[in-house]
Design an enzyme around this catalytic site. Sequence first.
Site, short mmCIF file in Angstrom:
data_model
loop_
_atom_site.label_atom_id
_atom_site.label_comp_id
_atom_site.label_asym_id
_atom_site.label_seq_id
_atom_site.Cartn_x
_atom_site.Cartn_y
_atom_site.Cartn_z
N TYR A 93 72.38 25.54 34.05
CA TYR A 93 72.98 25.68 32.71
C TYR A 93 72.97 27.12 32.21
O TYR A 93 73.24 27.35 31.04
CB TYR A 93 72.18 24.87 31.68
N CYS A 95 67.84 30.11 49.48
CA CYS A 95 69.00 30.88 49.96
C CYS A 95 70.27 30.53 49.18
O CYS A 95 71.20 29.95 49.71
CB CYS A 95 69.19 30.65 51.44
N PRO A 153 63.43 10.63 21.77
CA PRO A 153 63.29 12.05 22.06
C PRO A 153 62.67 12.29 23.43
O PRO A 153 61.77 11.56 23.85
CB PRO A 153 62.33 12.53 20.97
N GLY A 154 63.14 13.28 24.12
CA GLY A 154 62.54 13.69 25.38
C GLY A 154 62.07 15.13 25.22
O GLY A 154 60.88 15.42 25.09
N ARG A 155 63.06 16.02 25.16
CA ARG A 155 62.77 17.46 25.09
C ARG A 155 61.84 17.82 23.93
O ARG A 155 60.92 18.61 24.09
CB ARG A 155 64.11 18.19 24.91
N GLY A 169 67.83 13.87 21.55
CA GLY A 169 68.66 15.06 21.37
C GLY A 169 68.11 16.14 20.47
O GLY A 169 68.68 17.23 20.39
N1 LLP Z 1 68.69 9.17 25.09
C1 LLP Z 1 69.76 9.25 25.90
C2 LLP Z 1 70.69 8.12 25.94
C3 LLP Z 1 69.97 10.39 26.69
O1 LLP Z 1 71.03 10.45 27.47
C4 LLP Z 1 69.04 11.46 26.63
C5 LLP Z 1 69.21 12.65 27.45
C6 LLP Z 1 67.93 11.32 25.77
C7 LLP Z 1 67.79 10.17 25.01
C8 LLP Z 1 66.89 12.39 25.64
O2 LLP Z 1 67.46 13.56 25.16
P1 LLP Z 1 66.53 14.75 24.63
O3 LLP Z 1 65.77 14.25 23.44
O4 LLP Z 1 65.62 15.13 25.73
O5 LLP Z 1 67.48 15.84 24.30
N2 LLP Z 1 68.93 18.07 31.97
C9 LLP Z 1 69.40 18.52 30.69
C10 LLP Z 1 69.27 17.48 29.62
C11 LLP Z 1 69.99 16.18 29.95
C12 LLP Z 1 69.81 15.14 28.86
C13 LLP Z 1 70.32 13.82 29.28
N3 LLP Z 1 70.13 12.78 28.32
C14 LLP Z 1 68.64 19.80 30.31
O6 LLP Z 1 67.83 20.26 31.11
O7 LLP Z 1 68.88 20.37 29.26
#
Ligand code: LLP
Length: 403
Positions: free
Chosen positions: A302, A328, A260-262, A225
């Site tokens: 979004y 389209c 972390p992902g983003r 997050g």
């Molecule tokens: N852990 C869990 C349990 C999650 O549900 C998520 C993201 C993460 C980690 C990783 O979150 P991050 O660090 O990336 O914020 N498609 C959306 C984001 C959906 C996130 C879903 N869960 C976007 O494009 O903003």
Amino acid sequence: MIDFKALADKYKTPLYVYDFDYMSAQYNELKEAFRARKSIVAYAIKANSNLSVVKHFAKLGAGADCVSIGEVRRALLAGIPPYKIIFSGVGKRDDEIAEAIQSDILYINVESEAELGRVELIAKELGKTSRISVRVNPNIDPKTHPYISTGLHDNKFGVDLDTAKRMYIKAKNSESLDPVGIHFHIGSQLTELQPIYEAAEIVADLVRSLEAIDIELKFFDIGGGLGITYKDEETIKPYDYAQAILGTLKGLDLTVLCEPGRFLTANAGYFLTKVLYEKQNGEKKFVVVDGAMNDLLRPSLYKAYHKIEALTNSNEEEREVDIVGPVCESGDFFAKDYPLPPLEHNDLLVIHSAGAYGFTMASNYNTRGRSAEVAVENNKDRLIRKREEFEDLIALEKEFLED
Ligand code: LLP
């Protein structure tokens, strides 16, 4: 500096480009922030699941946070050791649970009492013990976009504190379950520390009350997050994040796991698209490009902001334009009323912050093949996914054609 024009010429557009050195720097900064404790940075594969990206994190020592057995397989294939892989998600099929147990991953993150029952049953059938964690929903407002907010009781994720406690007691008393972790994740693109801190305090208190009844956990999983700067957002510094979390764990001997992902990939990624032409409908000016919502969905889904840079020789004054793709749908846009100079056929646009939830959310809508993906590392570029061709798109249908 990445030479986007050269990459667009070499690999064609639309194209995703990832700066692997930036990913390393982000990973190292976060890992370093937690150095006072044992920690696992489990990369959330959903953000960008290209095998070469996952392998890059594997080499840095990362774990993986997965939400489907497909992601678990990707993680294993890319070289993440099973003991650093966790499997989360609000709904898991029996076969996914079975495969996760057989693969001996670190733990399955359980999101309901019903699911705990399934995991127990399946582990028993396999003659195994399944390590589990429980996803706790601490009912905290993360103050982010409602679509990516997950820590409130009206979200589908996790269980409340009382339910969590019941689940731990059940797991402790089961021969087929081994409760090792606790998990929370209150939302994505978080830019305020306070809600995360409050959630961590609530969950750490639960850990203490479990210790009091002899349930000793090993992993404190704080989810993902961490927000990033798309435009001008102030973000949470990894050091402050780690300090806040560690502050809630006094007296507890736990390994911190974060997902972390983003944070790791978003600002490492660029989406390159070429201008097809401009057009004017009444007052409105459009720039039509060769990329579309099927390639990068975030603006459409979004109304997300992505910085767009025009690589053009034009030094004429900027005008406000809508940047749209060929799909389209009126929702097919990358930006509305965005200032760009007059553009010509084949001018290149670089869409920033596209390394997370870009390619992974792409589709084949309108029978458009998904883009190629390219890695840049140590000033060298290499293809990490081929462009999808028409034949790829029809491969699973063709055999059913009748004369
Ligand atoms: N852990 C869990 C349990 C999650 O549900 C998520 C993201 C993460 C980690 C990783 O979150 P991050 O660090 O990336 O914020 N498609 C959306 C984001 C959906 C996130 C879903 N869960 C976007 O494009 O903003």
